[in-house]
Design a protein around this motif. Structure first.
Motif, PDB file in Angstrom:
ATOM      1  N   MET A   1       0.806  -1.218   0.000  1.00 12.67           N
ATOM      2  CA  MET A   1       0.000   0.000   0.000  1.00 12.67           C
ATOM      3  C   MET A   1       0.837   1.266   0.000  1.00 12.67           C
ATOM      4  O   MET A   1       0.500   2.246  -0.674  1.00 12.67           O
ATOM      5  CB  MET A   1      -0.931   0.003   1.221  1.00 12.67           C
ATOM      6  CG  MET A   1      -1.997  -1.057   1.198  1.00 12.67           C
ATOM      7  SD  MET A   1      -3.084  -0.986   2.651  1.00 12.67           S
ATOM      8  CE  MET A   1      -3.858   0.608   2.432  1.00 12.67           C
ATOM      9  N   MET A   2       1.948   1.273   0.747  1.00 12.21           N
ATOM     10  CA  MET A   2       2.680   2.525   0.947  1.00 12.21           C
ATOM     11  C   MET A   2       4.154   2.449   0.599  1.00 12.21           C
ATOM     12  O   MET A   2       4.875   3.431   0.754  1.00 12.21           O
ATOM     13  CB  MET A   2       2.524   2.969   2.415  1.00 12.21           C
ATOM     14  CG  MET A   2       1.098   3.366   2.746  1.00 12.21           C
ATOM     15  SD  MET A   2       0.750   3.306   4.513  1.00 12.21           S
ATOM     16  CE  MET A   2       0.681   1.544   4.783  1.00 12.21           C
ATOM     17  N   GLY A   3       4.644   1.305   0.166  1.00 17.89           N
ATOM     18  CA  GLY A   3       6.052   1.196  -0.178  1.00 17.89           C
ATOM     19  C   GLY A   3       6.861   0.607   0.967  1.00 17.89           C
ATOM     20  O   GLY A   3       6.386   0.464   2.098  1.00 17.89           O
ATOM     21  N   ALA A   4       8.102   0.291   0.657  1.00 19.02           N
ATOM     22  CA  ALA A   4       8.986  -0.315   1.655  1.00 19.02           C
ATOM     23  C   ALA A   4       9.464   0.732   2.666  1.00 19.02           C
ATOM     24  O   ALA A   4       9.475   1.935   2.390  1.00 19.02           O
ATOM     25  CB  ALA A   4      10.188  -0.960   0.965  1.00 19.02           C
ATOM     26  N   GLU A   5       9.854   0.239   3.837  1.00 19.61           N
ATOM     27  CA  GLU A   5      10.383   1.134   4.861  1.00 19.61           C
ATOM     28  C   GLU A   5      11.694   1.767   4.398  1.00 19.61           C
ATOM     29  O   GLU A   5      12.519   1.117   3.760  1.00 19.61           O
ATOM     30  CB  GLU A   5      10.627   0.364   6.162  1.00 19.61           C
ATOM     31  CG  GLU A   5       9.366  -0.117   6.843  1.00 19.61           C
ATOM     32  CD  GLU A   5       9.679  -0.825   8.148  1.00 19.61           C
ATOM     33  OE1 GLU A   5      10.882  -1.062   8.415  1.00 19.61           O
ATOM     34  OE2 GLU A   5       8.755  -1.147   8.904  1.00 19.61           O
ATOM     35  N   ARG A   6      11.861   3.046   4.738  1.00 22.10           N
ATOM     36  CA  ARG A   6      13.101   3.754   4.400  1.00 22.10           C
ATOM     37  C   ARG A   6      13.854   4.072   5.697  1.00 22.10           C
ATOM     38  O   ARG A   6      13.980   5.221   6.101  1.00 22.10           O
ATOM     39  CB  ARG A   6      12.786   5.045   3.638  1.00 22.10           C
ATOM     40  CG  ARG A   6      12.143   4.823   2.278  1.00 22.10           C
ATOM     41  CD  ARG A   6      12.088   6.114   1.501  1.00 22.10           C
ATOM     42  NE  ARG A   6      11.243   7.095   2.164  1.00 22.10           N
ATOM     43  CZ  ARG A   6      11.273   8.403   1.916  1.00 22.10           C
ATOM     44  NH1 ARG A   6      12.128   8.889   1.037  1.00 22.10           N
ATOM     45  NH2 ARG A   6      10.466   9.225   2.546  1.00 22.10           N
ATOM     46  N   ARG A   7      14.354   3.028   6.328  1.00 18.68           N
ATOM     47  CA  ARG A   7      15.058   3.219   7.591  1.00 18.68           C
ATOM     48  C   ARG A   7      16.417   3.890   7.401  1.00 18.68           C
ATOM     49  O   ARG A   7      17.002   4.393   8.362  1.00 18.68           O
ATOM     50  CB  ARG A   7      15.237   1.877   8.300  1.00 18.68           C
ATOM     51  CG  ARG A   7      13.928   1.310   8.858  1.00 18.68           C
ATOM     52  CD  ARG A   7      14.163   0.077   9.708  1.00 18.68           C
ATOM     53  NE  ARG A   7      12.931  -0.401  10.320  1.00 18.68           N
ATOM     54  CZ  ARG A   7      12.459   0.020  11.483  1.00 18.68           C
ATOM     55  NH1 ARG A   7      13.130   0.935  12.173  1.00 18.68           N
ATOM     56  NH2 ARG A   7      11.340  -0.475  11.975  1.00 18.68           N
ATOM     57  N   THR A   8      16.920   3.854   6.168  1.00 20.35           N
ATOM     58  CA  THR A   8      18.216   4.488   5.912  1.00 20.35           C
ATOM     59  C   THR A   8      18.091   5.984   5.664  1.00 20.35           C
ATOM     60  O   THR A   8      19.098   6.653   5.466  1.00 20.35           O
ATOM     61  CB  THR A   8      18.881   3.840   4.691  1.00 20.35           C
ATOM     62  OG1 THR A   8      18.016   3.958   3.558  1.00 20.35           O
ATOM     63  CG2 THR A   8      19.162   2.359   4.949  1.00 20.35           C
ATOM     64  N   LEU A   9      16.852   6.504   5.648  1.00 21.36           N
ATOM     65  CA  LEU A   9      16.667   7.934   5.422  1.00 21.36           C
ATOM     66  C   LEU A   9      17.261   8.730   6.582  1.00 21.36           C
ATOM     67  O   LEU A   9      16.927   8.499   7.746  1.00 21.36           O
ATOM     68  CB  LEU A   9      15.172   8.249   5.273  1.00 21.36           C
ATOM     69  CG  LEU A   9      14.817   9.717   4.991  1.00 21.36           C
ATOM     70  CD1 LEU A   9      15.360  10.146   3.642  1.00 21.36           C
ATOM     71  CD2 LEU A   9      13.310   9.908   5.050  1.00 21.36           C
ATOM     72  N   ALA A  10      18.126   9.670   6.258  1.00 16.59           N
ATOM     73  CA  ALA A  10      18.781  10.483   7.290  1.00 16.59           C
ATOM     74  C   ALA A  10      17.831  11.589   7.742  1.00 16.59           C
ATOM     75  O   ALA A  10      17.530  12.516   6.993  1.00 16.59           O
ATOM     76  CB  ALA A  10      20.079  11.078   6.751  1.00 16.59           C
ATOM     77  N   MET A  11      17.342  11.478   8.984  1.00 20.14           N
ATOM     78  CA  MET A  11      16.443  12.475   9.554  1.00 20.14           C
ATOM     79  C   MET A  11      17.066  13.037  10.833  1.00 20.14           C
ATOM     80  O   MET A  11      17.630  12.297  11.635  1.00 20.14           O
ATOM     81  CB  MET A  11      15.078  11.854   9.881  1.00 20.14           C
ATOM     82  CG  MET A  11      14.280  11.406   8.663  1.00 20.14           C
ATOM     83  SD  MET A  11      12.703  10.642   9.134  1.00 20.14           S
ATOM     84  CE  MET A  11      11.890  12.013   9.973  1.00 20.14           C
ATOM     85  N   THR A  12      16.961  14.341  10.981  1.00 21.31           N
ATOM     86  CA  THR A  12      17.469  14.973  12.198  1.00 21.31           C
ATOM     87  C   THR A  12      16.501  14.719  13.342  1.00 21.31           C
ATOM     88  O   THR A  12      15.343  14.314  13.144  1.00 21.31           O
ATOM     89  CB  THR A  12      17.639  16.475  11.979  1.00 21.31           C
ATOM     90  OG1 THR A  12      16.351  17.069  11.719  1.00 21.31           O
ATOM     91  CG2 THR A  12      18.564  16.743  10.784  1.00 21.31           C
ATOM     92  N   ASP A  13      16.965  14.970  14.571  1.00 18.46           N
ATOM     93  CA  ASP A  13      16.092  14.803  15.738  1.00 18.46           C
ATOM     94  C   ASP A  13      14.897  15.741  15.664  1.00 18.46           C
ATOM     95  O   ASP A  13      13.789  15.389  16.090  1.00 18.46           O
ATOM     96  CB  ASP A  13      16.895  15.060  17.012  1.00 18.46           C
ATOM     97  CG  ASP A  13      17.967  14.002  17.246  1.00 18.46           C
ATOM     98  OD1 ASP A  13      17.820  12.890  16.684  1.00 18.46           O
ATOM     99  OD2 ASP A  13      18.945  14.284  17.972  1.00 18.46           O
ATOM    100  N   GLU A  14      15.109  16.929  15.112  1.00 16.65           N
ATOM    101  CA  GLU A  14      14.005  17.881  14.994  1.00 16.65           C
ATOM    102  C   GLU A  14      12.944  17.378  14.013  1.00 16.65           C
ATOM    103  O   GLU A  14      11.736  17.513  14.265  1.00 16.65           O
ATOM    104  CB  GLU A  14      14.549  19.235  14.525  1.00 16.65           C
ATOM    105  CG  GLU A  14      13.482  20.324  14.447  1.00 16.65           C
ATOM    106  CD  GLU A  14      14.038  21.653  13.984  1.00 16.65           C
ATOM    107  OE1 GLU A  14      13.246  22.595  13.803  1.00 16.65           O
ATOM    108  OE2 GLU A  14      15.279  21.748  13.810  1.00 16.65           O
ATOM    109  N   GLU A  15      13.386  16.772  12.902  1.00 19.39           N
ATOM    110  CA  GLU A  15      12.433  16.232  11.934  1.00 19.39           C
ATOM    111  C   GLU A  15      11.669  15.048  12.518  1.00 19.39           C
ATOM    112  O   GLU A  15      10.464  14.891  12.270  1.00 19.39           O
ATOM    113  CB  GLU A  15      13.166  15.821  10.659  1.00 19.39           C
ATOM    114  CG  GLU A  15      13.682  17.002   9.844  1.00 19.39           C
ATOM    115  CD  GLU A  15      14.575  16.572   8.693  1.00 19.39           C
ATOM    116  OE1 GLU A  15      14.644  17.311   7.694  1.00 19.39           O
ATOM    117  OE2 GLU A  15      15.204  15.497   8.805  1.00 19.39           O
ATOM    118  N   LYS A  16      12.348  14.202  13.284  1.00 22.64           N
ATOM    119  CA  LYS A  16      11.663  13.086  13.925  1.00 22.64           C
ATOM    120  C   LYS A  16      10.626  13.584  14.929  1.00 22.64           C
ATOM    121  O   LYS A  16       9.518  13.046  15.016  1.00 22.64           O
ATOM    122  CB  LYS A  16      12.673  12.185  14.616  1.00 22.64           C
ATOM    123  CG  LYS A  16      13.563  11.398  13.672  1.00 22.64           C
ATOM    124  CD  LYS A  16      14.522  10.501  14.437  1.00 22.64           C
ATOM    125  CE  LYS A  16      15.417   9.713  13.490  1.00 22.64           C
ATOM    126  NZ  LYS A  16      16.371   8.843  14.216  1.00 22.64           N
TER     127      LYS A  16
END
Length: 643
Positions: free
Chosen positions: A408-423
Motif C-alpha cells: 500500500m505505501m512502499g517499503a520502509e526507508r530506515r536508511t533515510l537520514a532524519m534529524t532529531d528535529e524532523e523526527k
C-alpha cells in the motif's frame, strides 16, 4: 492467461534456418577457394629454389599441375616438395626436360555444371533468406510471416492445458452465477433450444484491472470442457488495411471447426472503440476490423455452440453496435471484491503455503479494502518472500502485516537520514492525527501509528474499517476532514506558526477534495443546497468552474466560500481537540519517538491507563499484530494520514 514466450517449435525452426544459411555460406567459401593440396611449410619452394634444385640434380620426380600452378614430387633424398610455377608459360616443363628429369602433367579437372551453378546462385539465396527472416521478424517474430500475414493469432487452449474451474475463482460470486448459464448451454444446448431459447452470443466482462476477468473466462471453458481461443484486441490491428478483418475471419473459421468452444477477446476496447473518430490510416484499419467482427457475430445462430467472451475496463469507449442485443448483449460486472470475497480469494492463494495456526484470514481481509484479486495474490507472495528472508518456516501474521504496508505505501526507508528535529516534528504530527481522530464521532478504529518513513511519507496513521463502506455520512466526512487537519494543527501548536512545514500538503489536498465533493456533488452544503455543479469537461481543480462552465461568477464565489468554510472549520476543530487533550497528545508523541510504531491497542492502553508497551529489546522492535482484534477498541480514526 497470456504467454509472451514463443513456442519451442518456433525457436527450433529459427535455429534450423540460421544453421542452413551458415552452412551454405561456408560451402560457398570452400568451393570458391578450391581444395588446394596441403604441404608442410618447410617443403615449399619458390620457382627460383626449384630451378636451382633441378640444375643441381636434386629432383627425382615431378608432376606439373598447371591448373593449380604447382609442381609436386620427390627429391633425390626421398623427401616431398611443392613449388610454385609461373602461370604464363610452361617454364617448369622446359626446365625439367633440359635436365632430363622425368615428369608428367596432372589431369585437368573440369568443374561440374552444378558446382558452377551453386557458386553463382548461393549469394543470391543467402540474400533472399536474410530478407525473408527480416520480414518475418517484423510481422511478429515469425508467427504472422510474410506468407501468412492475415492468419489469426488466436491461441487455442484445450483440455491438455492446465484446467481452471469456478473453484479457482473466488470473490466474484455474482459474475460466476451469470456465467453458469453459459456453461450449461455449452454442456447441453438442446435443453435451451427445444424451448426456443437462444443463448446470448457474447458476454462482456466489465471491471477494473486485476479483478479476474480473464480467469473467469478460462473457468467457463474449464467447467464446460470445451476448447478456449484467446486473443488480445491489439492482435487484430496492423499497419496495413484489411489485415485485421482477415484475421477475424480466420479466427472464426477456426472456432467453427472446434465448436462448441469459447472465443475470449481480452482488452476489446483496442479494436471496438467508437467508429467515426480520427482520420489516420490506422483508424480505417481498426474500423474495418470492427465491421468484420460485427458481421461474424451476426452470422452465428444458436446451433453453432460458439460463445464470445470479451473483457474490458473501458466500456464507455465501445461502439454501440457492439453492445446491441444479438452481439455483446450481456454485460457482467466484475467489481472489486467485498470483505467476504477477499477472504475467499486469500484462502485460494494461501493453499499450499505454510501458515501459522493463529493466522486470521478475516482480519487480513478486513484490512485490505479496495484490493483486487491480483493485489491479494501479490500480498500473499510478498508475505511468503518476507518469511523466507527472515528464515522462518511458516508465514505469520507479522509477515502479512508488513506485506500489506509494503504493497500500500512502499517499503520502509530506515536508511533515510532524519534529524532529531524532523523526527520530533513527525511524531507530534502523527500524534495530532490520532488524537483528533480518537475524539471525533464517526471515525474508524485506529490500526496503528508509525513514524517510520514509507514511500514519500515520513509517517502515517492507519485505520481498520470494520466493514466495507459503500457510502459515508456527513458526520463521517467531517470527522475525516478534522482528523486530516490534525497534523497541521499539531505543528502550529507545538512548534509555532513560523515553524509549520510542508508535510501536511497531502492532508490539505485530501480535505479540499472532500469539501469540494460535499459542496458540488453530494449536496451537503446548506448555503449551496442539493445541486450538482460538477461538469465532465472541466479543466480546473474546482469542479464546475472550469472550461465551458455555465456557472455564474456569483455562484462560483458561493461555492468557493463554502469549500473554504468546511476546510477552516475542520482546522479549528482539530486545534480545539489538541488543546483540550494536550496531555494525551504529548504522551502519544513521546511514545512514538521512543517506539516508532504503536498498534491501536497499545495506543488505547497508553492513553487510558498510562502504560507503555513492553518490547523484548526495550525499544523499537516492531510489534507483531494480533490476529484477532480486541473487543475493547478506541473510538476510531477517519483515515490513513501521511506526514
Amino acid at each position: 492467461m497470456k504467454n509472451d514466450n514463443p513456442p519451442p517449435n518456433l525457436n527450433i525452426r529459427n535455429l534450423a534456418v540460421w544453421g542452413v544459411i551458415v552452412a551454405m555460406f561456408l560451402v560457398m567459401i570452400a568451393m570458391s577457394q578450391g581444395n588446394f593440396q596441403k604441404a608442410a611449410e618447410s617443403n615449399k619452394l619458390t620457382f627460383s629454389q626449384f630451378s636451382q634444385q633441378v640444375n643441381q640434380g636434386n629432383i627425382a620426380t615431378a608432376k606439373i599441375d598447371q591448373q593449380k600452378q604447382l609442381v609436386t614430387g620427390t627429391k633425390s633424398d626421398g623427401t616431398e616438395y611443392v613449388a610454385n610455377i609461373p602461370f604464363f608459360d610452361d617454364k617448369a616443363g622446359d626446365l625439367l626436360a633440359t635436365s632430363n628429369v622425368p615428369y608428367e602433367y596432372a589431369k585437368k579437372q573440369e568443374q561440374s555444371f552444378i558446382g558452377n551453378l551453386l557458386i553463382s546462385i548461393l549469394p543470391l539465396l543467402l540474400i533472399a533468406g536474410l530478407f525473408v527472416l527480416f520480414f518475418r521478424s517484423m510481422q511478429g517474430g515469425g508467427r504472422g510471416g510474410a506468407m501468412s500475414f492475415g492468419k489469426s493469432k488466436a491461441k487455442l487452449l484445450t483440455e491438455n492445458t492446465k484446467r481452471v474451474t469456478f473453484e479457482d475463482v473466488a470473490g466474484v460470486e455474482s459474475a460466476k452465477e451469470d456465467l453458469k448459464e453459459v456453461v450449461e448451454f455449452l454442456q447441453d444446448p438442446s435443453r435451451f433450444t427445444r424451448l426456443g431459447a437462444r443463448i446470448p452470443t457474447g458476454a462482456l466482462l466489465v471491471g477494473p484491472p486485476g479483478t479476474g476477468k480473464t480467469l473467469l473466462a478460462r473457468a467457463v471453458a474449464g467447467e464446460a470442457g470445451v476448447p478456449f481461443f484467446t486473443i488480445s484486441g491489439s492482435d487484430f490491428v496492423e499497419m496495413f488495411v484489411g489485415v485485421g478483418a482477415s484475421r477475424v475471419r480466420e479466427m472464426f473459421a477456426d472456432a467453427r471447426k472446434h465448436a462448441p468452444c469459447i472465443i475470449f477477446i481480452d482488452e476489446i476496447d483496442a479494436v471496438g472503440r467508437h467508429r467515426g473518430v480520427g482520420t489516420s490510416g490506422g483508424h480505417e484499419e481498426r474500423e474495418q476490423t470492427l465491421n468484420q467482427l460485427l458481421v461474424e457475430m451476426d452470422g452465428f445462430d444458436g446451433q453453432e455452440g460458439i460463445i464470445i467472451i470479451a473483457a474490458t475496463n473501458r466500456p464507455d469507449v465501445l461502439d454501440k453496435a457492439l453492445l446491441r442485443p444479438g452481439r455483446f448483449d450481456r454485460q457482467i460486472e466484475v467489481p472489486y471484491p467485498d470483505i467476504q470475497g477477499r477472504e475467499k480469494i486469500l484462502e485460494v492463494h494461501m493453499k499450499g503455503k505454510p501458515i501459522t495456526a493463529d493466522l486470521d484470514v478475516k482480519y487480513i481481509a478486513r484490512g485490505t479494502p479496495g484490493f483486487s484479486g491480483a493485489d491479494l495474490a501479490n500480498l500473499c507472495n510478498e508475505a511468503a518472500l518476507l518469511a523466507a528472508r527472515r528464515n522462518k518456516l511458516k508465514i505469520t501474521m507479522r509477515e502479512f502485516e508488513d506485506a500489506r504496508d509494503k504493497v500500500m505505501m512502499g517499503a520502509e526507508r530506515r536508511t533515510l537520514a532524519m534529524t532529531d528535529e524532523e523526527k520530533e516534528m513527525t511524531a507530534y504530527h502523527e500524534a495530532g492525527h490520532a488524537i483528533v481522530g480518537l475524539n471525533m464521532k464517526g471515525s474508524l478504529p485506529i490500526h496503528k501509528a508509525t513514524i517510520i518513513p514509507r514511500g514519500r511519507a515520513l509517517g502515517m496513521v492507519q485505520y481498520m474499517p470494520e466493514r466495507d463502506q459503500i457510502s459515508q455520512s456527513r458526520e463521517e466526512m467531517i470527522a475525516r476532514m478534522a482528523m486530516a487537519m490534525g497534523g497541521r494543527a499539531a505543528e502550529e501548536l507545538h512548534f509555532g506558526y513560523d515553524k509549520v512545514t510542508s508535510g501536511a500538503s497531502s492532508d490539505i489536498e485530501q480535505v479540499t477534495r472532500i469539501a469540494t465533493a460535499m459542496v458540488t456533488e453530494w449536496g451537503l452544503s446548506d448555503e449551496v443546497g442539493p445541486i450538482a455543479y460538477k461538469e465532465t469537461d472541466q479543466q480546473s481543480f474546482m469542479p464546475g468552474i472550469g472550461r465551458g462552465s455555465s456557472i455564474s461568477p456569483e455562484t462560483a464565489k458561493i461555492i468557493e466560500a463554502e469549500i473554504k468554510r468546511f476546510v477552516t472549520e475542520a482546522h479549528e476543530t482539530a486545534v480545539k481537540i489538541l488543546k483540550k487533550k494536550k496531555k494525551d497528545w504529548v504522551a502519544l508523541a513521546e511514545a512514538l519517538l521512543e517506539y516508532e510504531t504503536l498498534s491501536g491497542d497499545e495506543i488505547e492502553v497508553l492513553l487510558s491507563d498510562g502504560i507503555k508497551p513492553k518490547r523484548p529489546d526495550g525499544g523499537k522492535t516492531k510489534p507483531a499484530v494480533s490476529a484477532v482484534p480486541t473487543t475493547k477498541k478506541p473510538k476510531g480514526l477517519g483515515g490513513a494520514a501521511k506526514a
